[in-house]
Design an enzyme around this catalytic site. Structure first.
Site, PDB file in Angstrom:
ATOM      1  N   ASP A  81      -3.665   4.709  -4.979  1.00 53.06           N
ATOM      2  CA  ASP A  81      -4.210   5.978  -4.461  1.00 53.06           C
ATOM      3  C   ASP A  81      -5.733   6.154  -4.560  1.00 53.06           C
ATOM      4  OD1 ASP A  81      -1.509   6.231  -4.928  1.00 53.06           O
ATOM      5  OD2 ASP A  81      -1.667   7.958  -6.242  1.00 53.06           O
ATOM      6  N   GLU A 117       4.212  14.068  -4.969  1.00 55.09           N
ATOM      7  CA  GLU A 117       3.051  13.426  -5.569  1.00 55.09           C
ATOM      8  C   GLU A 117       1.781  13.812  -4.803  1.00 55.09           C
ATOM      9  OE1 GLU A 117       4.723   9.303  -7.411  1.00 55.09           O
ATOM     10  OE2 GLU A 117       4.319   9.211  -5.274  1.00 55.09           O
TER      11      GLU A 117
HETATM   12  C1  FRU Z   1       1.287   7.907  -6.014  1.00 60.01           C
HETATM   13  C2  FRU Z   1       1.408   7.756  -7.519  1.00 60.01           C
HETATM   14  C3  FRU Z   1       0.913   8.994  -8.239  1.00 60.01           C
HETATM   15  C4  FRU Z   1       0.497   8.469  -9.576  1.00 60.01           C
HETATM   16  C5  FRU Z   1      -0.058   7.116  -9.225  1.00 60.01           C
HETATM   17  C6  FRU Z   1       0.138   6.070 -10.271  1.00 60.01           C
HETATM   18  O1  FRU Z   1       1.178   6.730  -5.309  1.00 60.01           O
HETATM   19  O2  FRU Z   1       2.741   7.432  -7.873  1.00 60.01           O
HETATM   20  O3  FRU Z   1       1.859  10.037  -8.298  1.00 60.01           O
HETATM   21  O4  FRU Z   1      -0.437   9.297 -10.210  1.00 60.01           O
HETATM   22  O5  FRU Z   1       0.551   6.715  -8.021  1.00 60.01           O
HETATM   23  O6  FRU Z   1      -0.572   4.909  -9.979  1.00 60.01           O
END
Ligand code: FRU
Length: 457
Positions: A24, A196
């Site tokens: 992300d 998320e």
């Molecule tokens: C989304 C996610 C988020 C988390 C991160 C962990 O892709 O699952 O919710 O903070 O990636 O790398």
């Protein structure tokens, strides 16, 4: 791990990590002429692992300079996704009047998921706040990805946080003490999965201000995996109310590869960057020494359609200064470069393909029923993951949101194919891994096509 590919597939315009794993985008903030891009990063392997915040800056969102890792895991856990703001008035008192801080808010992922902050006075080195976490939690299992924004209704900071199958809203005077103000969901949770990376921001329309809530939701493998839904509605300073009837989910991107997209703080335009891969095969892409890529940054706005009311529109941010030439393309032509834009105009169905010496082919167009289609089933190496090769992840067909004359912008960049239809009313981001560069373009149908080579040194 990232599979051994025939090439490195390093795009020219799209952000990739120098090496190792990226997911992300985090902490998108603009200050003093610099766009910051932090990202979920594991510096020791090309697969997901203990999360850090990688860091890069740019003055134009195209050329990026890699910087040292901004945040390392610690006793409270891994550094999961979050956001950053430029605290101009030093409300946090973590900087000074003359040197306002950048304040990052992120999830500490340990035994529990809790929210913490860190600050920086030079935009490069970050200090974690001494009394972290600022939002402790020992109850909710999935409680993460805080996105801080300015709350103009209450004249304070606002924040939206994913909490299981819903989002929670918080308010704060100083970015340190947070008070919960409301919840939204789980209505409209089409995926029935964990929410998320939410984001909440206003957009102006002829009917006044509307608020957009973005929520990334992991869809099941049978249903195209990672996708980001959006809701249009109102924000009263405490919580969000959707105008949607929840019948039909709308996604910010209808392609295969756009997830966890969030927007910049402190810019006039609303600019979004997303992770340009799908969780379903992200750690298997054939890119050798690095793994992961961001989508090209895009400006968001709302457009009122005749049939469907307001819809989110995405337009790629300007790359004009990197365009070196423009030529009209005929129905069978050669492709000279691996990074280029195409503009297509027409009103009848058409089909276009890019092919390479190996006979691998990427096909897309608009069919007789006014559906936009993409077929990447034979676009290159597809067998690095059985999911990528599945039909659900190879071909798509999505209706346009208007009839008649269309215009299409395409941005192709080594392994990234992004298509913006009808000014971005529909847009599609996806990766392809042709064993050698596509060197031929062909099309059928009555369209006019211009080709623009893009060079980024
Ligand atoms: C989304 C996610 C988020 C988390 C991160 C962990 O892709 O699952 O919710 O903070 O990636 O790398």
């Amino acid at each position: 791990m990232s599979t051994q590919g025939k090439r490195t597939f390093r795009p020219a315009l799209h952000f990739t990590p120098e090496k190792m794993w990226l997911n992300d985008p985090n902490g998108l903030v603009y200050e003093n002429g610099r766009y910051h891009l932090f990202y979920q990063h594991y510096p020791n392997d090309t697969i997901w692992g203990p999360m850090h915040w990688g860091h890069a800056i740019s003055t134009d969102l195209i050329k990026w300079k890699h910087l040292p890792i901004a945040l390392y895991p610690d006793d409270l856990g891994y550094i999961f996704s979050g956001s950053a703001v430029y605290d101009k008035n030093n409300t946090s008192k973590l900087g000074s009047e003359n040197i306002p801080p950048i304040v990052a808010m992120f999830t500490h992922h340990g035994k529990y998921e809790q929210q913490s902050i860190a600050y920086s006075l030079d935009g490069i080195t970050f200090t974690k706040y001494k009394n972290n976490p600022v939002i402790p939690n020992t109850e909710i299992k999935d409680f993460r990805d805080p996105k801080v924004f300015w709350n103009p209704i209450k004249n304070c900071w606002g924040m939206v946080l994913a909490a299981g199958d819903r989002v929670h809203f918080f308010n704060s005077e100083n970015l340190i003490c947070w008070e919960k103000s409301g919840e939204f969901g789980p209505e409209g949770n089409y995926a029935r999965g964990v929410w998320e990376c939410p984001d909440l921001f206003p957009l102006e329309t002829e009917d006044g201000t509307k608020w957009i809530l973005l929520v990334s939701m992991g869809m099941p493998v049978e249903d195209r995996g990672s996708r980001t839904q959006y809701f249009i509605g109102q924000y009263d300073g405490n919580t969000f109310l959707s105008d949607h009837s929840f019948q039909q989910p709308e996604y910010i991107d209808d392609g295969f590869d756009s997830y966890a997209g969030v927007t910049y703080h402190n810019t006039e335009d609303r600019i979004l960057i997303a992770w340009g891969i799908n969780w379903q095969y992200a750690d298997k892409t054939p890119t050798n020494d690095y793994c992961g890529m961001m989508t090209f940054p895009r400006k968001l706005s709302l457009v009122k359609t005749k049939q469907y009311g307001y819809r989110l529109v995405s337009k790629p941010v300007a790359w004009a200064e990197y365009i070196t030439s423009k030529t009209l393309i005929s129905s069978e032509d050669s492709l000279q470069s691996e990074t280029f834009a195409l503009h297509i105009n027409g009103k009848d169905p058409f089909s276009m393909s890019f092919t390479n010496a190996e006979g691998q082919v990427l096909i897309f167009g608009i069919d007789e029923r006014n559906n936009i289609f993409i077929d990447r089933s034979k676009s290159g190496t597809v067998d690095f993951s059985d999911v990528f090769a599945r039909e659900k992840y190879s071909t798509l067909s999505i209706p346009r949101l208007q009839d008649g004359q269309y215009n299409i912008d395409i941005l192709f960049d080594v392994c990234s194919f992004e298509m913006f239809v009808d000014g971005g009313l529909r847009n599609f981001s996806q990766v392809v891994y042709p064993d050698s560069p596509y060197n031929k373009i062909t099309f059928t149908g009555n369209i006019s096509v211009s080709y623009h080579e893009i060079i980024v040194e």
